[in-house]
Every structure is written in C-alpha cells, then in structure tokens.
Design an enzyme around this catalytic site. Structure first.
Site, mmCIF file in Angstrom:
data_model
loop_
_atom_site.group_PDB
_atom_site.id
_atom_site.type_symbol
_atom_site.label_atom_id
_atom_site.label_comp_id
_atom_site.label_asym_id
_atom_site.label_seq_id
_atom_site.Cartn_x
_atom_site.Cartn_y
_atom_site.Cartn_z
ATOM 1 C CE1 TYR A 1 -3.655 -2.399 0.245
ATOM 2 C CE2 TYR A 1 -4.521 -0.916 1.907
ATOM 3 C CZ TYR A 1 -4.700 -1.974 1.051
ATOM 4 O OH TYR A 1 -5.915 -2.608 1.010
ATOM 5 C CB SER A 2 3.054 2.728 2.681
ATOM 6 O OG SER A 2 2.112 2.473 3.673
ATOM 7 C CD GLU B 1 -3.188 -2.703 8.445
ATOM 8 O OE1 GLU B 1 -3.705 -2.150 7.452
ATOM 9 O OE2 GLU B 1 -1.988 -2.604 8.728
HETATM 10 C C1 LIG Z 1 6.886 -0.917 11.213
HETATM 11 C C2 LIG Z 1 5.993 -0.498 10.093
HETATM 12 C C3 LIG Z 1 5.449 -1.441 9.259
HETATM 13 C C4 LIG Z 1 4.665 -1.065 8.176
HETATM 14 N N1 LIG Z 1 4.213 -2.033 7.328
HETATM 15 C C5 LIG Z 1 3.562 -1.675 6.196
HETATM 16 C C6 LIG Z 1 3.219 -2.648 5.217
HETATM 17 O O1 LIG Z 1 3.474 -3.840 5.366
HETATM 18 N N2 LIG Z 1 2.620 -2.232 4.089
HETATM 19 C C7 LIG Z 1 2.294 -0.933 3.864
HETATM 20 O O2 LIG Z 1 1.718 -0.628 2.827
HETATM 21 N N3 LIG Z 1 2.598 0.030 4.769
HETATM 22 C C8 LIG Z 1 3.239 -0.312 5.933
HETATM 23 N N4 LIG Z 1 3.580 0.640 6.858
HETATM 24 C C9 LIG Z 1 3.342 2.051 6.538
HETATM 25 C C10 LIG Z 1 2.316 2.731 7.419
HETATM 26 O O3 LIG Z 1 1.017 2.389 7.068
HETATM 27 C C11 LIG Z 1 2.574 4.245 7.288
HETATM 28 O O4 LIG Z 1 3.848 4.501 7.882
HETATM 29 C C12 LIG Z 1 1.530 5.073 7.975
HETATM 30 O O5 LIG Z 1 0.308 5.001 7.292
HETATM 31 C C13 LIG Z 1 1.960 6.570 8.089
HETATM 32 O O6 LIG Z 1 2.365 7.066 6.848
HETATM 33 P P1 LIG Z 1 3.782 7.796 6.674
HETATM 34 O O7 LIG Z 1 4.836 6.955 7.312
HETATM 35 O O8 LIG Z 1 3.931 8.130 5.229
HETATM 36 O O9 LIG Z 1 3.673 9.127 7.538
HETATM 37 P P2 LIG Z 1 2.954 10.490 7.113
HETATM 38 O O10 LIG Z 1 1.643 10.187 6.466
HETATM 39 O O11 LIG Z 1 3.923 11.317 6.331
HETATM 40 O O12 LIG Z 1 2.683 11.150 8.522
HETATM 41 C C14 LIG Z 1 3.712 11.812 9.278
HETATM 42 C C15 LIG Z 1 3.068 12.317 10.572
HETATM 43 O O13 LIG Z 1 2.022 13.278 10.280
HETATM 44 C C16 LIG Z 1 0.793 12.855 10.856
HETATM 45 N N5 LIG Z 1 -0.314 13.196 9.934
HETATM 46 C C17 LIG Z 1 -0.332 12.959 8.605
HETATM 47 N N6 LIG Z 1 -1.522 13.367 8.081
HETATM 48 C C18 LIG Z 1 -2.262 13.847 9.113
HETATM 49 C C19 LIG Z 1 -3.570 14.399 9.235
HETATM 50 N N7 LIG Z 1 -4.373 14.519 8.160
HETATM 51 N N8 LIG Z 1 -4.013 14.766 10.460
HETATM 52 C C20 LIG Z 1 -3.218 14.642 11.567
HETATM 53 N N9 LIG Z 1 -1.959 14.116 11.511
HETATM 54 C C21 LIG Z 1 -1.477 13.731 10.309
HETATM 55 C C22 LIG Z 1 0.917 11.363 11.040
HETATM 56 O O14 LIG Z 1 0.088 10.883 12.082
HETATM 57 C C23 LIG Z 1 2.390 11.204 11.396
HETATM 58 O O15 LIG Z 1 2.583 11.458 12.759
HETATM 59 C C24 LIG Z 1 4.355 0.294 7.963
HETATM 60 C C25 LIG Z 1 4.883 1.268 8.836
HETATM 61 C C26 LIG Z 1 5.692 0.885 9.882
HETATM 62 C C27 LIG Z 1 6.245 1.952 10.771
#
Ligand SMILES: Cc1cc2nc3c(=O)[nH]c(=O)nc-3n(C[C@H](O)[C@H](O)[C@H](O)COP(=O)(O)OP(=O)(O)OC[C@H]3O[C@@H](n4cnc5c(N)ncnc54)[C@H](O)[C@@H]3O)c2cc1C
Length: 396
Positions: free
Chosen positions: A128-129, A244
């Site tokens: 996804y991400s 999930e």
């Molecule tokens: C250990 C681990 C395993 C993972 N495994 C998978 C996987 O298997 N497959 C997959 O697809 N993804 C995976 N992920 C990804 C995960 O779903 C994303 O990290 C998560 O959705 C946050 O996205 P980002 O890291 O891009 O942070 P960002 O979206 O850039 O966010 C950064 C910060 O801003 C805050 N923020 C962002 N938008 C808003 C808003 N609208 N309102 C308030 N606060 C906001 C967030 O809460 C966060 O604190 C994994 C992540 C981790 C850490």
C-alpha cells in the site's frame, strides 16, 4: 448486551487451553514468552500446526475452512493463544487479503488463493504505502498500464513488512489519472518472483530487518490477477483496512505482558527493594492495568455488537489507539523495571543463541521497547484514527 461468559464459553476456553498446552512446541513458546525473534520457518511451522487442526482462520466461512465459532468464541481463542505464548499468525494473508478475495474476487481467484493462504503455501505482504503516500494513501503513484492481457507496473512501495519472505503481494496501483485521487486505483495480486521486482531492506530502530522498500520496474502482471473492477480498488483497499485495525488492539498479549512486567518489578534488586514496592512505580502499573481492563470491556462490547450483526465500524479506530498506547506503555515500564539491564543489545541475546547471558529475561527488552514505537504509526497512524473518530463518532 451480555458481557459475561456462559458455561459453554468456559468449557470452550478449557478445550482450547488444553489443546494449546499439548500442541504448542516448547521452543516456539519459549521464544514468544521471552520476547525473542522468530524466523520465517518458525512462523510457518505454527501456522501449519493450526491449519492441520482446522483453527488457523476461525473467522472465515465454513466452506473455506472457518470454524463456525461465534464472535465470543473467537475472542476466547485469541485470548488463550496469547496466554499460551503462540507465535502470531501473519495477518497479511489470513486476515487482510483473504476477506477481500472472498468478498470481491472471482470464483477462480477464490479457488486458487484461499487454500494456499489457509495452509501458508504463500506468504503475503502488503504493498500500500509509498514514499509520500502513507496517511494520504490515495495519492499513490505506482502506475499500471494495460498491455494486452497484462499490466506493466512501475513504481515504488515502502515499509513493506517482511516482503523479503513474501511469495505474493497485494498491491494498490494507479490505472487512471482522475480528478478525485480515490478513483483510478486498482487492486492487484503480484507474484513476488516476477522479473523487475527488487526488495531492499530498511533496518529499524531495534536493528531488525522487518520492513523493506519494494521497487517495481516494468513488472508484468496478468489482468487476471486484478481483484474486482479496474479503477475501483479504493473500495477494496478500505474494506481491507477495517480488518487490519480490529486485530491491532491485542488485549490478550497485553494481559500476558502485564503479568510479565509485574514479575520483573517484583524481583529483588541487590541491596534494594523490589521496584513494585515503590509507590510511584506501583501507581503507574495500576493505572495501566485499569486502562487494560477498560480496553478489554470495550473489545467485548464490540465483539458483542458483531455477534448482533453490527459491524465494528469506527470503534476499530478506538481499539487501535488505546491498544497501541497500552502496548507502548508496557514496554516503557519494562525498560524502567530492568534499569541498566536494558543496555545489552546483542544479536545473540535477541535470537536466544547465547548462554553467556547477563540476564536472559531482560536482554531483549530494550529492543522490544524500540520495536513497539511502530504500533502508533502502522495500520493508519493514531492521529489519523483520531480524525476518523472525530468525523464518524463525534460528527465533527
Ligand atoms: C513498522 C511499520 C510497518 C509497516 N508495514 C507496512 C506494510 O506492510 N505495508 C504498507 O503498505 N505500509 C506499511 N507501513 C506504513 C504505514 O502504514 C505508514 O507509515 C503510515 O500510514 C503513516 O504514513 P507515513 O509513514 O507516510 O507518515 P505520514 O503520512 O507522512 O505522517 C507523518 C506524521 O504526520 C501525521 N499526519 C499525517 N496526516 C495527518 C492528518 N491529516 N491529520 C493529523 N496528523 C497527520 C501522522 O500521524 C504522522 O505522525 C508500515 C509502517 C511501519 C512503521
């Protein structure tokens, strides 16, 4: 709403506990209870033992191997597995992509993939991400262009958990540029052995290789591997995310870890009193226990609503926030309880291979603490869950 357990529920609990006592291999139990790292073979071994018993996918319909248990029985089963110290069943296949295939997949896709998920022939990962598309997932840019009976996929996924082991990836791709970014997304099932896929490790705070970047360079994916309609993938993606989040609360595991924490804090320190006799520390443990009891009651309320055929809905977000806050606080208090023993950070300790251990029980806990920082981020960050609650429950 009845939150008590019936006699039949208690008999069921005993049946599960007895079976686990007789069938959970001692080496796996030892690793789980002592916060040691498990490898792929160990996860798969336990998956296959449960599959052979017919208990690996209790929530599935009976025709595909489900147990027919009601929601309370499923909750009891998870509780007993956590208490016994079973390895977790990887969610990506059984709990995430399988419900999507069952609801939106073709008959052929069901017949091909579901039995392979059930017995862990295929290890799945979640694509996804992307860099720049996490919370704002619908902005994803990985492209899939039609070429006859195939799509040609180009782009990058990131944070892909355990993709280094994966045979298959369920993947969101952009098949059309639309004004609304949620439109034009499709849901593909991609064989990880296809030429053009490269998996690169990302090492986490605890130095473990748990997540990856996945690069897709002209990867040929048969159109037959698309779930449902082209450009309607966002609907399927959201359906999967609901599944999930409900699993992330992990109340059973937190109850086990609370007992572990108390045991740690009751140990006699050289020349001092057990930390649990310190009023400030004891108050923190008590507060955590109250929070955990409240979470368990909330989970039972949600389970009971599911039994009454109302879906979990936005309550899943509440469970995710509270469950992960409790998990993180548990690991913080564990590190506080072991003091200087939180310092050893040796691979031999973490994999249980060293007998020259200062303190075998304490050694992996610093790593465990670091690892659990992830829980408030993955599965949709806790801030995003608060947005969902404010919109869907509070109507803001
Ligand atoms: C250990 C681990 C395993 C993972 N495994 C998978 C996987 O298997 N497959 C997959 O697809 N993804 C995976 N992920 C990804 C995960 O779903 C994303 O990290 C998560 O959705 C946050 O996205 P980002 O890291 O891009 O942070 P960002 O979206 O850039 O966010 C950064 C910060 O801003 C805050 N923020 C962002 N938008 C808003 C808003 N609208 N309102 C308030 N606060 C906001 C967030 O809460 C966060 O604190 C994994 C992540 C981790 C850490």
């Amino acid at each position: 709403m009845d939150l008590g357990y019936s006699e039949a529920d208690n008999a069921f609990r005993k049946e599960v506990a007895d079976w686990l006592a007789a069938n959970l291999p001692a080496d796996l139990r030892h690793k789980v209870l002592n916060h040691l790292r498990l490898n792929k073979e160990e996860y798969v071994r336990w998956h296959k033992i449960l599959a052979a018993k017919g208990w690996v996918a209790p929530a599935w319909p009976i025709e595909w191997g489900g147990t027919g248990w009601n929601a309370t029985q499923r909750h009891i089963f998870e509780d007993e597995c956590a208490r016994a110290g079973t390895p977790m069943i990887m969610a990506f296949g059984v709990s995430m992509v399988a419900p999507v295939i069952m609801k939106f997949g073709s008959e052929e896709q069901k017949r091909h993939y579901l039995p392979r998920i059930y017995d862990c022939t295929d290890w799945w990962c979640q694509g996804y991400s992307e860099p720049g598309s996490g919370s704002d997932l619908a902005s994803l840019k990985t492209r899939a262009e039609r070429d006859g009976d195939d799509y040609i996929v180009n782009g990058q996924k990131t944070w892909t958990t355990l993709a280094q082991h994966a045979d298959m990836m369920f993947c969101l791709v952009r098949t059309e540029q639309s004004e609304r970014k949620q439109e034009g997304i499709s849901f593909l099932l991609i064989d990880m052995n296809t030429p053009g896929i490269e998996v690169r490790p990302i090492y986490m705070l605890d130095e473990d290789h748990e997540v990856n970047e996945v690069f897709l360079d002209n990867v040929r994916v048969p159109v037959a591997n698309r779930i449902g309609e082209e450009n309607k993938g966002w609907t399927y993606a959201k359906y999967l995310l609901g599944h999930e989040r409900t699993g992330i609360a992990a109340v059973g595991r937190s109850k086990r870890e609370l007992a572990f924490l108390k045991r740690l804090a009751q140990r006699q320190h050289k020349g001092g009193r057990p930390l649990l006799e310190d009023a400030l520390f004891a108050a923190k443990v008590a507060e955590l226990e109250i929070e955990l009891m409240a979470l368990e009651m909330t989970v039972l309320r949600v389970v009971s609503a599911e039994g009454a055929k109302r879906g979990p809905g936005p309550e899943a977000s509440m469970l995710k926030i509270k469950g992960t806050q409790i998990q993180q606080m548990l690991t913080e208090l564990m590190v506080e309880a072991i003091g200087p023993l939180a310092l050893p950070f040796e691979r031999e300790f973490l994999e249980g291979r060293s007998d020259d251990v200062l303190d075998a029980e304490a050694a992996p806990l610093a790593s465990y603490y670091f690892n659990f920082r992830k829980t408030s981020i993955y599965g949709g960050s806790n801030e995003i869950q608060k947005n969902i609650i404010s919109q869907m429950i509070m109507g803001l």
